[in-house]
Write an enzyme that holds these catalytic residues in place. Structure first.
Site, short mmCIF file in Angstrom:
data_model
loop_
_atom_site.label_atom_id
_atom_site.label_comp_id
_atom_site.label_asym_id
_atom_site.label_seq_id
_atom_site.Cartn_x
_atom_site.Cartn_y
_atom_site.Cartn_z
N LEU A 117 0.82 -1.21 0.00
CA LEU A 117 0.00 0.00 0.00
C LEU A 117 0.86 1.27 0.00
O LEU A 117 0.70 2.12 -0.88
CB LEU A 117 -0.95 0.00 1.21
CG LEU A 117 -1.85 1.23 1.36
CD1 LEU A 117 -2.83 1.34 0.19
CD2 LEU A 117 -2.61 1.19 2.69
N GLU A 162 3.48 4.21 -0.43
CA GLU A 162 4.34 4.63 -1.52
C GLU A 162 5.29 5.72 -1.04
O GLU A 162 5.05 6.35 0.00
CB GLU A 162 3.50 5.15 -2.70
CG GLU A 162 2.63 4.09 -3.31
CD GLU A 162 1.90 4.54 -4.56
OE1 GLU A 162 1.23 3.70 -5.18
OE2 GLU A 162 2.00 5.74 -4.91
N PRO A 163 6.35 5.98 -1.79
CA PRO A 163 7.32 7.01 -1.37
C PRO A 163 6.68 8.37 -1.09
O PRO A 163 7.09 9.07 -0.16
CB PRO A 163 8.30 7.08 -2.55
CG PRO A 163 8.27 5.71 -3.13
CD PRO A 163 6.84 5.25 -2.99
N ILE A 212 7.62 -2.00 2.85
CA ILE A 212 6.73 -3.15 2.75
C ILE A 212 7.31 -4.33 3.53
O ILE A 212 8.32 -4.92 3.13
CB ILE A 212 6.50 -3.54 1.28
CG1 ILE A 212 6.03 -2.33 0.47
CG2 ILE A 212 5.50 -4.69 1.20
CD1 ILE A 212 4.77 -1.66 0.99
N GLU A 246 0.87 1.64 9.95
CA GLU A 246 -0.56 1.31 9.99
C GLU A 246 -1.37 2.44 10.63
O GLU A 246 -2.34 2.21 11.34
CB GLU A 246 -0.80 -0.04 10.68
CG GLU A 246 -0.17 -1.19 9.90
CD GLU A 246 -0.64 -2.55 10.33
OE1 GLU A 246 -1.79 -2.66 10.79
OE2 GLU A 246 0.14 -3.51 10.18
#
Length: 383
Positions: free
Chosen positions: A125, A127-128, A157, A362
């Site tokens: 999910l 991203e940079p 990830i 999260e």
């Protein structure tokens, strides 16, 4: 809510603690230094049932309840949060998503091997440029005949370089969060590349990776759920993941408490154990209260999950409090150990390093506060 554990729940917790004390605790410092666990532990975890706790028996799992899963996460957090991350991402984030949203064919293909620990999954999910703002991710999937072609990148990830299959969230239209879809992508697909991220502050034993997708082609049946449901799938799954993170943090607090009580009971200064001094007892009392409070919030969220009631806000409260409590407890434990708390001969410095990321991933502590604030006021502060 009845806080009395059933015989099955208490039995699994005891089994988990005994197994982890034998198979994980003696190796955690070495794995931390090496920045990699011994992957031989994965099938052993599968045999005990860690990966299959919330996967039904028809798909090779144990079919256990959510509180048992939380108890397992507590023990994993106490033993080594790096191992907890491997389990909770593969069976929790990946496995839960497939179980809840997958076709029968997808469930039969992936869940038995996930439950047994024969393969690992990851959750693609972040991203940079898009962490908390996941609804605006940039990885794209375009339809090409009967296939989907994915291009883009992910970062941070867990299990990324070890996983056999990745759940990848990609944009299929420009309709904001409603334009995100989810795909099950075998990691040996041409164009898929995973690069391990080294030099982490904590959770050093688990693989954390950057993923890149260069024309990754998957068939139409790799789509999880419907087109445009990806963001909804991710958010529902993360609610459950937050309960698992909270439980892991309860384990960190409990571990800090147990280690501090043991150390201060035998460490002498000025002719008596330092546990006899009032300010040391204050630190121990603070840890003990935080352990109970974090555990109660986490068990409440697990109970709501088990009864099929809304639990998103309860999960945010548990994750917020427990993650911050883990940092407090680990910091106090290092203080109680003095100079010995600063070296890896003792586990409290690892608890501190591992606890710090729990307030970040999260959903950061700040995001959890916004979620709780939205639930209380009905006003969305994200826009």
């Amino acid at each position: 809510m009845d806080l009395t554990l059933t015989d099955e729940q208490a039995g699994f917790r005891a089994l988990a603690r005994d197994f982890l004390d034998r198979e994980v605790v003696p190796h955690r410092a070495a794995w931390d230094r090496a920045e990699s666990v011994d992957l031989a532990i994965i099938p052993k975890l599968g045999e005990i049932g860690f990966f299959g706790l919330t996967i039904p028996e028809e798909y090779g799992g144990v079919g256990g309840d959510y509180l048992t899963y939380v108890l397992a996460a507590e023990e994993l957090g106490r033993a080594d949060s790096a191992i907890r991350g491997i389990v909770s991402v593969s069976s929790g984030l990946f496995g839960t998503s497939v179980l809840r949203h997958g076709t029968e064919e997808q469930k039969q293909r992936w869940l038995p091997d996930i439950a047994a620990g024969r393969i690992l999954g990851c959750f693609g999910l972040t991203e940079p440029g898009h962490g908390s703002d996941a609804g605006n991710l940039r990885t794209r999937a375009r339809r090409d005949g009967d296939d989907w072609v994915i291009d883009g990148s992910k970062v941070f990830i867990t299990n990324g370089t070890w996983a056999d299959v990745a759940l990848v969230f990609a944009r299929t239209s420009d309709d904001g969060p409603r334009g995100v879809s989810a795909f099950l992508v075998p990691t040996d697909t041409p164009g898929f590349e995973a690069t391990e991220i080294k030099g982490k502050l904590g959770l050093r034993g688990q693989a954390t990776a950057a993923l890149s997708f260069d024309g990754v082609r998957v068939p139409a049946d790799a789509l999880l759920g419907e087109v445009g449901q990806g963001f909804k799938i991710a958010m529902q799954t993360l609610d459950k993941g937050r309960v698992t993170i909270a439980a892991s943090c309860v384990g960190i607090v409990q571990g800090c408490l147990e280690e501090t009580v043991a150390y201060t009971g035998q460490r002498e200064q000025f002719g008596q154990p330092i546990a006899s001094y009032q300010l040391v007892q204050e630190m121990i009392a603070d840890m003990s209260v935080d352990a109970d409070a974090a555990r109660l919030l986490t068990w409440r969220a697990a109970d709501l999950m088990q009864r099929g009631e809304p639990y998103g806000t309860a999960a945010s409260k548990a994750k917020l409090f427990a993650s911050e409590a883990a940092v407090r407890a680990a910091n106090l434990a290092v203080q109680a150990f003095g100079g010995y708390g600063f070296i890896d001969e003792y586990p409290v410095q690892k608890y501190l390093r591992d606890a710090r990321v729990m307030t970040l991933y999260e959903g950061t502590s700040q995001v959890q506060k916004l979620l709780v604030g939205r639930a209380e006021t009905g006003i969305n502060a994200f826009v």
